[in-house]
Design a protein around this motif. Structure first.
Motif, PDB file in Angstrom:
ATOM      1  N   GLN A 106       0.749  -1.202  -0.097  1.00 13.13           N
ATOM      2  CA  GLN A 106       0.105  -0.080  -0.011  1.00 13.13           C
ATOM      3  C   GLN A 106       0.872   1.163  -0.012  1.00 13.13           C
ATOM      4  O   GLN A 106       0.655   2.204  -0.835  1.00 13.13           O
ATOM      5  CB  GLN A 106      -0.892   0.036   1.403  1.00 13.13           C
ATOM      6  N   ILE A 107       2.170   1.359   0.901  1.00  3.81           N
ATOM      7  CA  ILE A 107       2.500   2.454   1.063  1.00  3.81           C
ATOM      8  C   ILE A 107       3.502   2.688  -0.263  1.00  3.81           C
ATOM      9  O   ILE A 107       3.807   3.725  -0.642  1.00  3.81           O
ATOM     10  CB  ILE A 107       3.650   2.280   2.322  1.00  3.81           C
ATOM     11  N   LEU A 108       4.185   1.570  -0.705  1.00  2.00           N
ATOM     12  CA  LEU A 108       4.933   1.878  -2.084  1.00  2.00           C
ATOM     13  C   LEU A 108       4.110   2.293  -3.310  1.00  2.00           C
ATOM     14  O   LEU A 108       4.446   3.186  -3.989  1.00  2.00           O
ATOM     15  CB  LEU A 108       5.778   0.435  -2.446  1.00  2.00           C
ATOM     16  N   ALA A 109       2.865   1.896  -3.275  1.00  2.00           N
ATOM     17  CA  ALA A 109       1.828   2.092  -4.424  1.00  2.00           C
ATOM     18  C   ALA A 109       1.480   3.607  -4.109  1.00  2.00           C
ATOM     19  O   ALA A 109       1.493   4.575  -5.064  1.00  2.00           O
ATOM     20  CB  ALA A 109       0.682   1.365  -4.252  1.00  2.00           C
ATOM     21  N   ALA A 110       1.173   4.139  -2.706  1.00  2.00           N
ATOM     22  CA  ALA A 110       1.103   5.345  -2.729  1.00  2.00           C
ATOM     23  C   ALA A 110       2.195   6.324  -2.808  1.00  2.00           C
ATOM     24  O   ALA A 110       2.095   7.351  -3.321  1.00  2.00           O
ATOM     25  CB  ALA A 110       0.516   5.499  -0.954  1.00  2.00           C
ATOM     26  N   LYS A 111       3.328   5.920  -2.463  1.00  2.00           N
ATOM     27  CA  LYS A 111       4.491   6.492  -2.712  1.00  2.00           C
ATOM     28  C   LYS A 111       4.771   7.048  -4.098  1.00  2.00           C
ATOM     29  O   LYS A 111       4.990   8.107  -4.659  1.00  2.00           O
ATOM     30  CB  LYS A 111       5.965   5.977  -2.403  1.00  2.00           C
ATOM     31  N   ALA A 112       4.489   6.090  -5.289  1.00  2.00           N
ATOM     32  CA  ALA A 112       4.574   6.042  -6.592  1.00  2.00           C
ATOM     33  C   ALA A 112       3.502   7.492  -6.994  1.00  2.00           C
ATOM     34  O   ALA A 112       3.866   8.139  -7.839  1.00  2.00           O
ATOM     35  CB  ALA A 112       4.367   4.898  -7.235  1.00  2.00           C
ATOM     36  N   LEU A 113       2.272   7.223  -6.231  1.00  2.00           N
ATOM     37  CA  LEU A 113       1.210   8.137  -6.839  1.00  2.00           C
ATOM     38  C   LEU A 113       1.644   9.573  -6.477  1.00  2.00           C
ATOM     39  O   LEU A 113       1.675  10.304  -7.239  1.00  2.00           O
ATOM     40  CB  LEU A 113      -0.091   7.783  -5.931  1.00  2.00           C
ATOM     41  N   LEU A 114       2.170   9.865  -5.219  1.00  2.00           N
ATOM     42  CA  LEU A 114       2.542  11.124  -4.536  1.00  2.00           C
ATOM     43  C   LEU A 114       3.751  11.766  -5.379  1.00  2.00           C
ATOM     44  O   LEU A 114       3.735  12.822  -5.456  1.00  2.00           O
ATOM     45  CB  LEU A 114       2.458  11.104  -2.902  1.00  2.00           C
ATOM     46  N   ASP A 115       4.743  10.659  -5.778  1.00  2.00           N
ATOM     47  CA  ASP A 115       5.869  11.281  -6.563  1.00  2.00           C
ATOM     48  C   ASP A 115       5.310  11.991  -7.826  1.00  2.00           C
ATOM     49  O   ASP A 115       6.179  12.808  -8.276  1.00  2.00           O
ATOM     50  CB  ASP A 115       6.858  10.154  -6.566  1.00  2.00           C
ATOM     51  N   ALA A 116       4.477  11.214  -8.464  1.00  2.00           N
ATOM     52  CA  ALA A 116       3.985  11.653  -9.672  1.00  2.00           C
ATOM     53  C   ALA A 116       2.983  12.781  -9.712  1.00  2.00           C
ATOM     54  O   ALA A 116       2.854  13.735 -10.595  1.00  2.00           O
ATOM     55  CB  ALA A 116       3.431  10.502 -10.480  1.00  2.00           C
ATOM     56  N   ASN A 117       2.290  12.655  -8.720  1.00  2.00           N
ATOM     57  CA  ASN A 117       1.099  13.656  -8.472  1.00  2.00           C
ATOM     58  C   ASN A 117       0.973  14.033  -7.001  1.00  2.00           C
ATOM     59  O   ASN A 117       0.099  13.246  -6.440  1.00  2.00           O
ATOM     60  CB  ASN A 117      -0.182  12.992  -9.043  1.00  2.00           C
ATOM     61  N   PRO A 118       1.568  14.968  -6.367  1.00  2.00           N
ATOM     62  CA  PRO A 118       1.767  15.276  -4.948  1.00  2.00           C
ATOM     63  C   PRO A 118       0.416  15.802  -4.521  1.00  2.00           C
ATOM     64  O   PRO A 118       0.161  15.523  -3.192  1.00  2.00           O
ATOM     65  CB  PRO A 118       2.582  16.468  -4.929  1.00  2.00           C
ATOM     66  N   HIS A 119      -0.610  16.015  -5.167  1.00  2.00           N
ATOM     67  CA  HIS A 119      -1.830  16.396  -4.467  1.00  2.00           C
ATOM     68  C   HIS A 119      -3.041  15.716  -5.408  1.00  2.00           C
ATOM     69  O   HIS A 119      -3.888  16.654  -5.891  1.00  2.00           O
ATOM     70  CB  HIS A 119      -1.966  18.174  -4.528  1.00  2.00           C
ATOM     71  N   PRO A 120      -3.066  14.528  -5.261  1.00  2.00           N
ATOM     72  CA  PRO A 120      -4.169  13.798  -6.107  1.00  2.00           C
ATOM     73  C   PRO A 120      -5.680  14.199  -5.337  1.00  2.00           C
ATOM     74  O   PRO A 120      -5.572  14.554  -4.041  1.00  2.00           O
ATOM     75  CB  PRO A 120      -3.890  12.568  -5.813  1.00  2.00           C
ATOM     76  N   THR A 121      -6.677  14.104  -6.196  1.00  2.00           N
ATOM     77  CA  THR A 121      -8.142  14.113  -5.748  1.00  2.00           C
ATOM     78  C   THR A 121      -8.240  12.766  -5.110  1.00  2.00           C
ATOM     79  O   THR A 121      -7.425  11.758  -5.443  1.00  2.00           O
ATOM     80  CB  THR A 121      -9.221  14.334  -6.934  1.00  2.00           C
ATOM     81  N   ARG A 122      -9.227  12.894  -4.132  1.00  2.00           N
ATOM     82  CA  ARG A 122      -9.737  11.450  -3.580  1.00  2.00           C
ATOM     83  C   ARG A 122     -10.102  10.523  -4.719  1.00  2.00           C
ATOM     84  O   ARG A 122      -9.643   9.141  -4.677  1.00  2.00           O
ATOM     85  CB  ARG A 122     -10.924  11.623  -2.771  1.00  2.00           C
ATOM     86  N   ALA A 123     -10.533  10.825  -5.973  1.00  2.00           N
ATOM     87  CA  ALA A 123     -11.058   9.702  -6.953  1.00  2.00           C
ATOM     88  C   ALA A 123      -9.772   9.283  -7.505  1.00  2.00           C
ATOM     89  O   ALA A 123      -9.505   8.135  -7.889  1.00  2.00           O
ATOM     90  CB  ALA A 123     -11.919  10.623  -7.799  1.00  2.00           C
ATOM     91  N   GLU A 124      -8.634  10.207  -7.705  1.00  2.00           N
ATOM     92  CA  GLU A 124      -7.169   9.809  -8.207  1.00  2.00           C
ATOM     93  C   GLU A 124      -6.642   8.811  -7.252  1.00  2.00           C
ATOM     94  O   GLU A 124      -5.879   7.829  -7.823  1.00  2.00           O
ATOM     95  CB  GLU A 124      -6.535  11.033  -8.579  1.00  2.00           C
ATOM     96  N   ILE A 125      -6.734   9.151  -5.988  1.00  2.00           N
ATOM     97  CA  ILE A 125      -6.310   8.182  -5.116  1.00  2.00           C
ATOM     98  C   ILE A 125      -6.889   6.664  -5.303  1.00  2.00           C
ATOM     99  O   ILE A 125      -6.157   5.711  -5.230  1.00  2.00           O
ATOM    100  CB  ILE A 125      -6.310   8.485  -3.604  1.00  2.00           C
ATOM    101  N   GLN A 126      -8.209   6.807  -5.238  1.00  2.00           N
ATOM    102  CA  GLN A 126      -8.789   5.536  -5.362  1.00  2.00           C
ATOM    103  C   GLN A 126      -8.643   4.627  -6.769  1.00  2.00           C
ATOM    104  O   GLN A 126      -8.451   3.511  -6.547  1.00  2.00           O
ATOM    105  CB  GLN A 126     -10.356   5.841  -5.267  1.00  2.00           C
TER     106      GLN A 126
END
Lengths: 153, 289
Positions: A106-126
C-alpha cells in the motif's frame, strides 16, 4: 546463472541468480528483504508491490533479470535513517492498517502516486490504489492516510 | 516457476535471429504479466525466454498519418499520453480500465496483442479504431488489421519467428465519437464480463456515415460486430435506431459461462452495453461536429 547489477534501496548490488528467478524471490530470499510480501502470486493483490525506477510493479510477476541495470525500492528503503517516510507516519497516525501484510505494498503504491502527483484528488487516489487489496480494515483509513500525507507534503 | 534460459538481444535483428534459431522452443517476453503467469502455472514451458526490453526500435509513440505506437509502450504510458488522448481517446480510455496500475505499468500494447487473450481491453478498442499490427520476421514485414489478427483462444496469426513491432492507429474520421464500456459486476480490477468499444462517424446531414462495434470477453477471440455496423450505416443516430441495432450483436458473439456470468447473461449484457456504448459514441460525435 547470470549476474545482475542493480540499485537496491539506494545501494549498488551485484548478485548471481538463476535465469528464472522472480524479483520477489530475489528480494526476500537472496537479499533477505522480507518487508515485501507475496500473497496471491498472480499479480492481483498488490502485497508484493515494489518500485522499479519509481514505477509500481508486482514483484511476483517480474523476472529478477528485468531489474538488471535499474533501481528497485522496497519498503525497507523509504525511511530516512530513523525518520519514517511521511506516508509511513500517516498510516500510523490514521490507522491505515491492521494485520500489516498489505501495508508495504500500500505504502509503495501510494509513494509512486504522490511522487508523480503530489496533490491527487480522492478519486485519483482510489483509481490508483484500487489494485492494492486489504482484507482487514476496509479502505477508508488507507485512503485517509494517503490523503493526509499528500496534504502534509 | 519453470526453468528456462533467458536471452536479451540488443536489437530487433538480433531478436529475429534468436527467434528464428529457437522458434518452437522460445517465447518472447515484454512486460511479463501474461507469460510469467502462464509459466508459473506450467501452462507454458519454453526452453528459452527472449527479453525484448532493450530493443529501442520497439519503444516510443509518434504521430504520423495517425499514431504509431511501439510494441513496448506500456498500457500506463498510453493511458496518460497526451498524444494518445488527443488522437486516440478510445485507446487511452480502454487502457485506464486495464487491471491495476501495476499491471498497466508492466504490460505492453504489443504484448497484449501477441498474448491473444480474448478478455483483454485493448484489442476491441484498437479494432473499433481500425487499428493495425505491424509484425516482422527476418523475411520481411507485414501489416495486419487487428480484427483479422486473432484466430482462436490465445491464438493469433503470428508465425513462430515473427515479432509484433508496432501498432498503427489511422487518423480517425472527422465528426466521430467513441465509447468504451467495461462491464464489471464483481471487482474493478477484474477481466470484463463483457467489454464494448464503439466508434460512430456522422455525416454532414447527421446520419451515421460509418459505425464500428467491437467486443472483448464475448467469444474465443476479440470480435467485431459487423451486422450491427451494417445495420447502422446511413441511418439516423437517435436512441431508438441505435437501440434497435444493438441486439444484432448476439450473432457475432459466443460467450463462455464462467464465474463472471452464464453465457445467456453475457449475451444480454452484450446487447445492453452495445446499446449504451453506441448512444455515448453518437452523443460525442454530435459534439465533435
Amino acid at each position: 546463472m547470470r549476474t545482475i547489477k542493480l540499485t537496491l534501496n539506494g545501494t549498488s548490488v551485484s548478485r548471481e541468480i538463476e535465469d528464472n528467478r522472480l524479483l520477489v524471490e530475489f528480494l526476500r530470499e537472496d537479499m533477505k528483504l522480507t518487508g515485501t510480501k507475496e500473497s496471491c502470486g498472480v499479480g492481483v493483490c498488490g502485497a508484493c508491490t515494489v518500485l522499479l525506477d519509481g514505477t509500481p510493479i508486482s514483484a511476483c510477476l517480474a523476472l529478477a533479470v528485468h531489474a538488471d541495470g535499474r533501481a528497485v525500492t522496497t519498503i525497507e528503503g523509504i525511511a530516512d535513517g530513523d525518520r519514517l517516510h511521511p506516508l509511513q507516519e500517516s498510516f500510523l497516525r490514521h490507522g491505515g492498517f491492521q494485520c500489516g501484510i498489505c501495508t508495504p505494498g500500500q505504502i509503495l503504491a501510494a509513494k509512486a502516486l504522490l511522487d508523480a502527483n503530489p496533490h491527487p484528488t480522492r478519486a485519483e487516489i482510489q483509481h490508483w490504489m484500487m489494485g492494492n487489496l486489504c482484507r482487514c480494515t476496509g479502505y477508508y483509513k488507507i485512503i485517509e492516510s494517503i490523503a493526509a500525507a499528500a496534504g502534509a507534503e | 516457476m519453470v526453468p528456462f534460459t533467458y536471452l536479451e538481444p540488443a536489437s530487433l535483428d538480433e531478436a529475429l535471429a534468436l527467434l528464428a534459431e529457437h522458434g518452437e522452443d522460445a517465447k518472447l517476453i515484454a512486460g511479463g504479466t501474461g507469460l510469467v503467469n502462464l509459466m508459473k502455472q506450467r501452462l507454458v514451458r519454453p526452453d528459452f525466454v527472449i527479453g525484448l526490453r532493450a530493443i529501442r526500435a520497439l519503444a516510443g509513440i509518434s504521430e504520423k498519418d495517425g499514431l504509431r505506437i511501439g510494441a513496448l509502450a506500456t498500457i500506463q504510458s498510453l493511458e496518460v499520453s497526451e498524444l494518445v488522448r488527443r488522437h486516440a481517446p478510445l485507446l487511452a480510455e480502454a487502457c485506464g480500465h486495464v487491471a491495476t496500475v501495476r499491471v498497466r505499468s508492466m504490460a505492453t500494447l504489443g504484448g497484449a496483442m501477441a498474448h491473444g487473450d480474448p478478455n483483454l481491453d485493448t484489442p476491441p478498442a484498437l479494432i473499433a479504431m481500425d487499428g493495425q499490427i505491424v509484425a516482422r520476421t527476418r523475411r520481411g514485414e507485414r501489416t495486419i488489421p487487428v480484427d483479422r489478427f486473432f484466430t482462436g483462444y490465445f491464438g493469433t496469426v503470428l508465425e513462430r519467428d515473427e515479432i509484433v513491432t508496432e501498432l498503427l492507429i489511422p487518423k480517425q474520421p472527422a465528426g466521430s465519437g467513441t465509447a468504451f464500456l467495461k462491464f464489471l459486476p464483481a471487482t474493478q480490477d477484474d477481466y470484463a464480463t463483457v467489454s464494448v468499444a464503439t466508434r460512430i462517424a456522422l455525416g454532414a446531414d447527421g446520419t451515421i456515415r460509418e459505425a464500428r462495434v467491437a467486443l472483448g470477453a464475448a467469444a474465443m477471440v476479440p470480435v467485431r460486430a459487423r451486422m450491427v455496423e451494417a445495420a447502422l450505416s446511413g441511418k439516423a443516430s437517435d436512441e431508438k435506431t441505435l437501440g434497435d441495432a444493438a441486439p444484432l450483436v448476439v450473432d457475432a458473439i459466443d460467450p463462455i459461462a464462467d464465474f463472471r456470468g452464464s453465457a445467456e447473461y453475457k449475451r444480454e449484457m452484450a446487447v445492453v452495453h452495445v446499446r449504451r456504448a453506441l448512444v455515448e459514441a453518437a452523443a460525442k460525435a454530435k459534439e465533435a461536429r
